[in-house]
Each structure stands twice: as structure tokens, then as C-alpha cells.
Design an enzyme around this catalytic site. Structure first.
Site, PDB file in Angstrom:
ATOM      1  N   GLU A  34       0.870  -1.170   0.000  1.00  0.00           N
ATOM      2  CA  GLU A  34       0.000   0.000   0.000  1.00  0.00           C
ATOM      3  C   GLU A  34       0.915   1.230   0.000  1.00  0.00           C
ATOM      4  OE1 GLU A  34      -2.718   0.392   3.294  1.00  0.00           O
ATOM      5  OE2 GLU A  34      -3.528   2.257   2.468  1.00  0.00           O
ATOM      6  N   ARG A 260       5.346 -12.890   9.363  1.00  0.00           N
ATOM      7  CA  ARG A 260       6.011 -11.596   9.149  1.00  0.00           C
ATOM      8  C   ARG A 260       7.385 -11.617   9.772  1.00  0.00           C
ATOM      9  NH1 ARG A 260       2.051  -7.723   8.491  1.00  0.00           N
ATOM     10  NH2 ARG A 260       3.296  -5.904   8.869  1.00  0.00           N
ATOM     11  N   LYS A 270       4.778   0.659   9.170  1.00  0.00           N
ATOM     12  CA  LYS A 270       4.857   1.952   8.491  1.00  0.00           C
ATOM     13  C   LYS A 270       4.276   3.065   9.349  1.00  0.00           C
ATOM     14  CE  LYS A 270       3.137   0.114   4.771  1.00  0.00           C
ATOM     15  NZ  LYS A 270       2.462  -0.103   3.492  1.00  0.00           N
TER      16      LYS A 270
HETATM   17  P1  ATP Z   1       2.830  -2.131   7.795  1.00  0.00           P
HETATM   18  O1  ATP Z   1       2.213  -2.750   8.987  1.00  0.00           O
HETATM   19  O2  ATP Z   1       4.255  -1.769   7.961  1.00  0.00           O
HETATM   20  O3  ATP Z   1       2.010  -1.024   7.199  1.00  0.00           O
HETATM   21  P2  ATP Z   1       1.620  -3.709   5.810  1.00  0.00           P
HETATM   22  O4  ATP Z   1       1.533  -5.193   5.789  1.00  0.00           O
HETATM   23  O5  ATP Z   1       0.386  -2.959   6.088  1.00  0.00           O
HETATM   24  O6  ATP Z   1       2.819  -3.315   6.721  1.00  0.00           O
HETATM   25  P3  ATP Z   1       1.715  -3.427   3.004  1.00  0.00           P
HETATM   26  O7  ATP Z   1       2.129  -2.272   2.198  1.00  0.00           O
HETATM   27  O8  ATP Z   1       0.295  -3.805   3.005  1.00  0.00           O
HETATM   28  O9  ATP Z   1       2.204  -3.161   4.461  1.00  0.00           O
HETATM   29  O10 ATP Z   1       2.624  -4.694   2.681  1.00  0.00           O
HETATM   30  C1  ATP Z   1       2.957  -5.148   1.406  1.00  0.00           C
HETATM   31  C2  ATP Z   1       3.373  -6.575   1.528  1.00  0.00           C
HETATM   32  O11 ATP Z   1       4.482  -6.703   2.408  1.00  0.00           O
HETATM   33  C3  ATP Z   1       2.258  -7.412   2.110  1.00  0.00           C
HETATM   34  O12 ATP Z   1       2.143  -8.598   1.356  1.00  0.00           O
HETATM   35  C4  ATP Z   1       2.697  -7.685   3.512  1.00  0.00           C
HETATM   36  O13 ATP Z   1       2.214  -8.899   3.959  1.00  0.00           O
HETATM   37  C5  ATP Z   1       4.219  -7.660   3.386  1.00  0.00           C
HETATM   38  N1  ATP Z   1       4.830  -7.279   4.653  1.00  0.00           N
HETATM   39  C6  ATP Z   1       4.637  -6.144   5.352  1.00  0.00           C
HETATM   40  N2  ATP Z   1       5.324  -6.171   6.506  1.00  0.00           N
HETATM   41  C7  ATP Z   1       5.986  -7.352   6.532  1.00  0.00           C
HETATM   42  C8  ATP Z   1       6.871  -7.975   7.467  1.00  0.00           C
HETATM   43  N3  ATP Z   1       7.215  -7.375   8.612  1.00  0.00           N
HETATM   44  N4  ATP Z   1       7.362  -9.192   7.159  1.00  0.00           N
HETATM   45  C9  ATP Z   1       7.033  -9.791   6.007  1.00  0.00           C
HETATM   46  N5  ATP Z   1       6.206  -9.267   5.091  1.00  0.00           N
HETATM   47  C10 ATP Z   1       5.687  -8.057   5.337  1.00  0.00           C
HETATM   48 MG    MG Z   2      -1.273  -2.667   4.974  1.00  0.00          MG
END
Ligand code: ATP
Ligand code: MG
Length: 557
Positions: A34, A260, A270
Site C-alpha cells: 500500500e 512476518r 509503516k
Molecule cells: P505495515 O504494517 O508496515 O504497514 P503492511 O503489511 O500494512 O505493513 P503493506 O504495504 O500492506 O504493508 O505490505 C505489502 C506486503 O508486504 C504485504 O504482502 C505484507 O504482507 C508484506 N509485509 C509487510 N510487513 C511485513 C513484514 N514485517 N514481514 C514480512 N512481510 C511483510
Molecule cells: Mg497494509
């Protein structure tokens, strides 16, 4: 450690079987960030996994911006994400894609559900909807709007789309089962009103699909075979499958979950990283203390070491926290093998070589790397005055101190043996200069008297060097798990996470140092030129990492 030498992880096994048994003809994965912040080291795990699998199995990996929430998203983030994925060494298939590319199709599919009697416009306020949803223990209650006719729903959804209603006054919900044990199936919202311009679609829409409604359908449109996400989406899988089963989608993607990455001594969210930026704890998303890809890059971490780290941690379904030392190991390992060597004096002490001819300068040669003959050797100007590190001299010391002591000898690295004869102090009693004698018959050999000095210290020429600033970073947090439990992660920001040394003297070869090229400053650690601060006359160098793991020890003292 390569993928060949490591046992296959569960996703590799699943994919191998799917391909062998013909369930899928080509592997297609996607990385779906995102664009609401910069990517962090956790995302690197997902990037290496998705792009890595595509590469391994001769498939493709899409980059898809999951942009269903215009409120938090921005084009700046889109650009940074593209840059980071490419820098990590991966290339997405075709053009970068956006969930918003599919808004027309998604909207039609929402209408399809309405026509099938599987979606309805609900006028419950968000608070009421929460109440009706029930809890893990109690089933939900049907919304009073659940039995609206298809015609009424079509009309209301058209009017929602036309902007006739206020935000929050109604939403479109899938009609599934308010008593389902899985709360995600209790008539989830699939479209909500947001009167807000979108970074890709501008003012075209005032209704936006929910993540759950958009994600699987976007996967289907793109022909994603394996939709890999993190474990928190496990409970959403029945909903993912429900949409796929109830819509005329062109393909049947399947969702798989993995754990994760959690890393100690930092945060990988983020939202929290944005808070560190917004509240001024760091100097932007790419601050070298940040666990963002752009921060790591600016700090001098190489893409190869991040890929190596992701290989080392593996892929499982078990949640665990990885030790920061593991990332540091991967960084150090790569730099040790590849970083050219150089010398830089952090806190200079002037040394005058009393018996060296006035006005003379000679060029000494030093290897670029102890074992890598392919790295060019360096020219080191040497003259009557040099700088050494203040901490490399003591007036008196015991035998353990293998540096320069008054009346004793030491070797200047890649140069001669010198002896400290006299100390010059200022009025305050600080040592400001050393008078030494140099033994010019010691280049590449021991002194004629056979007494070999015990220590070797680094130095730079006082006449020909580069003035520079050095930034020494420490861990961002001094708590191993800054955001676990009730803690406010901001309370454990390490107040000493940056030390700036502005009067450093580096060897001449570093005038040409390129951003992105790491160096080992001998005896001091690994450094790289900063991309934001410094000038041609006075570069700034970031310490990427120390030579060895001194951190755990320092904390114990
Ligand atoms: P955040 O909590 O930092 O916003 P998010 O999962 O909401 O992380 P996205 O932009 O939706 O962020 O993530 C893009 C991809 O990266 C998704 O498939 C998510 O599962 C993966 N991802 C995000 N954080 C991690 C992590 N700590 N370890 C492994 N994969 C991750
Ligand atoms: Mg997200």
C-alpha cells in the site's frame, strides 16, 4: 547459504507440486504494497520471497500498488517503492500495476453481487455496525437493511457512487452470514464512501472498495497463481475464497500465508515509522537509523546483504523475532568481502616527524583489499606531518596497549615505523602534537635493530587528505522489543543513536568516494558517503556498521 544448499520451505514445496501436477501452468506472484509509507526491512522479506519464487520457478512477479485508501496514500510513496524494489535487484513483470486500475471492474462485480442478492446497501452507522457485528463469543445480528430488494440496492449503490450520500452514512456489504464464527464473514463492507481525490484516479470516484473485496479479485484479474501474504490474513482467507467463488472472475488464485518478519531493537510498521519521521525523531524516511530500505541504502547497506539476510531467516508459518545481530552479520559479511579499504582518522592528533626532510612528499602504495586483487591499489601521500587517532597514543601504558606510547615504537599502516619522542601540550594540559622520529628503513620490513613494534595504527597525511565529517549511528532503540505490550515505542528511542565527528581526516582516495560504494575504514568499521549531506570539499561519511559486534558487550558494561 544459497537456495540450493537449504532445504525447501513450505511454499517452494507447494509450488513445485502445483506445477508438477498441472494445477498451475506458470507461477505468478505479486508484491502488493500500500503506498502509504516507505518500505522497510519486513517488506524486503516479502519482496525477496515473491520475486525470488518467480525467478526460481521461471514465473513472473507483479508489483501492484494496493491503493484502495486514498486518505493515506501518496505518489511520493509510489516512487520510493519502485526505487526500493529495483535497488533490491528485482524487476516486476510489465508495467507497475495498481488496484485502482481495476476500479471499474470491481465496481461492476459489486453490482453483480447485488443482482445475485449477495450484497446490500446498509445504513447502519459505523458504531451501530460494530454493535451488530457481535464478538468472538457472540454471533452478530442481521442489519435491518439486509433484506432490501435488488432494485432498491441497485438504486442506492448508484446514488452512493454518484455522490448523493455523506461519508459514513451507508456502505455496501456482502450478504454472507452474521452468525459465522469467523467475524470476517459477517457481512463485510465491500464499498464505502470516501469523498476524496485519489492519487491515480483523481476525482473519478467517491466510493472505494475495501481491501478484502479488492485484493483477491485483483489477483484473479492479473492471473496470480499464488497470492502470498502474512499470517494476519489467515482469517480473511474464507472471505477471499467466497468472493472468488461468487464472482465471474477469470482465474482462481489461492492465498498462502507466512510469518512476518519481526526484528528486535527496531519497529517494522509503516505507521510507527511515519510517527518517528513526523515527530522529528529522525531526519526523514531515509534517515540512516531507520529500518527502511531507503534508510539502509543511505547508511551503506548493500542489496546483496539484505537478500542474504532474507535467505538466512527463511520462510515459515511460525511467528518469531529475529535478532538484529543477524542482519548486522549479513551486512558485515558482504562488506568485508567487497568493500575497498581506506584510512580515516576520526579524532586527529598531529604528528611531526622531526627527522623527515622538510617539504618532501612521497607516494606509498597500499592494497585495495587484503585478498581481492581485482580491487585497485591506493596511493598514499606521505610527508613530514601526519595525523593519527588521539586514542592511539598514550604517554604511559601497560603491555596490553599495542599502539603508540611515549618513548616506544609503532608501525604506521602501509608505511614506516615511528617512535614517539616528545609530547606538546596546550595550557590546559591537552596533548596537541607529538614529535616523533621515523625509521625510513622500515617500509615493508622490520627495523634493523630487530625490535618489531607490536602495534600497527592508521594515519593520514596532514598535507594531502580529505577533510570530512563522520556520522556514527547506534541502534535506534535501546529496548529489545520497543513496541511489545503496553509500551510506547517512542519512550525507548536511544538518545545516543547518532554521534557526529566533524573534524575527521580521510585518505586522498576518498575524495572520489561514490555514494553507494562502501569502504572499510581500517580499524574503524564500514562507511559510505552520505547522499544528502556534505559537499565535494567536505564529504560526510555514514558508518554502516562496526568491524565486529561490540554492541552487546558495551550494553553489559
Ligand atoms: P505495515 O504494517 O508496515 O504497514 P503492511 O503489511 O500494512 O505493513 P503493506 O504495504 O500492506 O504493508 O505490505 C505489502 C506486503 O508486504 C504485504 O504482502 C505484507 O504482507 C508484506 N509485509 C509487510 N510487513 C511485513 C513484514 N514485517 N514481514 C514480512 N512481510 C511483510
Ligand atoms: Mg497494509
Amino acid at each position: 547459504m544459497t537456495s540450493e544448499s537449504k532445504p525447501a520451505h513450505f511454499l517452494q514445496n507447494i509450488i513445485r507440486e502445483d506445477l508438477a501436477e498441472g494445477r498451475v501452468s506458470q507461477l505468478t506472484t505479486r508484491f502488493p504494497p500500500e503506498p502509504n509509507g516507505y518500505l522497510h526491512i519486513g517488506h524486503a522479506k516479502s519482496i525477496c520471497l515473491n520475486f525470488g519464487l518467480a525467478k526460481e520457478f521461471g514465473g513472473e512477479c507483479n508489483l501492484r500498488f494496493d491503493d484502495t485508501n486514498p486518505a493515506k496514500e501518496d505518489e511520493e510513496y509510489v516512487e520510493s517503492i519502485k526505487r526500493d524494489v529495483e535497488w533490491l535487484g528485482f524487476q516486476w513483470a510489465g508495467k507497475a500495476k495498481y488496484t485502482s486500475d481495476y476500479f471499474d471492474q470491481l465496481h461492476q462485480w459489486a453490482i453483480h453481487l447485488i443482482k445475485e442478492g449477495k450484497a446490500y446497501v446498509c445504513d447502519l452507522t459505523p458504531e451501530q455496525a460494530r454493535e451488530y457485528r457481535g464478538s468472538l463469543k457472540a454471533p452478530g445480528k442481521n442489519s435491518p437493511y439486509r433484506e432490501r430488494s435488488v432494485e432498491e440496492n441497485l438504486d442506492l449503490f448508484a446514488r452512493m457512487t454518484a455522490g448523493e450520500f455523506d461519508e459514513g452514512s451507508c456502505s455496501l456489504r456482502a450478504k454472507i452470514d452474521m452468525a459465522a464464527p469467523n467475524i470476517n464473514l459477517r457481512d463485510p463492507v465491500i464499498y464505502r464512501i470516501k469523498k476524496m481525490a485519489h492519487h491515480q484516479t483523481g476525482d473519478k470516484w467517491c466510493v472505494y472498495p475495501s481491501y478484502d473485496f479488492a485484493h483477491g479479485q485483483s489477483d484473479a484479474i492479473e492471473g496470480i497463481s499464488h497470492s502470498i501474504c502474512t499470517l494476519e490474513f489467515e482469517d480473511h482467507k474464507p472471505l477471499y475464497d467466497w468472493f472468488i467463488e461468487n464472482l465471474p472472475v477469470p482465474a482462481r488464485p489461492r492465498q498462502y500465508e507466512f510469518a512476518r518478519l519481526h526484528l528486535n531493537y527496531t519497529v517494522v510498521s509503516k505507521r510507527k515509522l511515519k510517527q518517528l519521521v513526523d515527530e522529528g525523531f529522525v531526519d526523514g524516511w531515509d534517515d540512516p537509523r531507520m529500518p527502511t530500505i531507503s534508510g539502509l541504502r543511505r547508511r551503506g547497506v548493500t542489496p546483496a546483504s539484505i537478500r542474504q539476510f532474507c535467505e538466512m531467516i527463511g520462510v515459515t508459518r511460525a511467528d518469531s523475532t529475529v535478532d538484529m545481530g543477524m542482519l548486522e552479520y549479513a551486512i558485515r559479511d558482504d562488506l568485508d568481502k567487497n568493500a575497498p579499504r581506506a584510512m580515516c582518522v576520526m579524532e586527529p592528533l598531529k604528528v611531526t616527524l622531526t627527522n623527515y626532510p622538510e617539504g618532501q612528499q612521497e607516494m606509498l602504495k597500499a592494497p585495495g583489499h587484503p585478498v581481492r586483487d581485482d580491487l585497485p591499489s591506493r596511493e598514499l601521500p606521505f610527508g613530514k606531518t601526519v595525523y593519527i587517532e588521539q586514542e592511539d597514543f598514550r604517554e604511559e601504558a601497560n603491555k596490553k596497549y599495542k599502539r603508540l606510547v611515549l618513548g616506544k615504537k609503532v608501525r604506521l599502516r602501509n608505511a614506516y615505523v615511528i617512535q614517539a619522542d616528545e609530547v606538546i601540550k596546550n595550557e590546559a594540559g591537552d596533548i596537541v602534537e607529538l614529535l616523533c622520529s621515523v625509521d625510513l628503513d622500515t617500509l615493508g620490513k622490520d627495523p634493523a635493530d630487530g625490535v618489531k613494534p607490536k602495534g600497527v595504527i592508521h594515519w593520514v597525511s596532514a598535507d594531502s587528505h580529505v577533510d570530512c565529517e563522520v556520522r556514527l549511528y547506534d541502534r535506534l532503540f535501546n529496548d529489545e522489543s520497543p513496541d511489545v505490550g503496553d509500551k510506547n515505542f517512542l519512550d525507548s528511542v536511544n538518545p545516543d543513536n547518532l554521534k557526529i565527528l566533524s573534524g575527521c581526516k580521510a585518505e586522498l582516495s576518498l575524495a572520489e568516494a561514490q555514494v553507494g560504494q562502501g569502504y572499510q575504514f581500517e580499524r574503524n568499521g564500514y562507511f559510505c558517503r552520505d547522499s544528502k549531506y556534505g559537499s565535494a570539499e567536505k564529504p560526510v561519511f555514514n558508518r554502516t556498521i562496526g568491524l565486529r559486534d561490540s554492541w552487546a558487550k558495551e550494553q553489559d558494561n
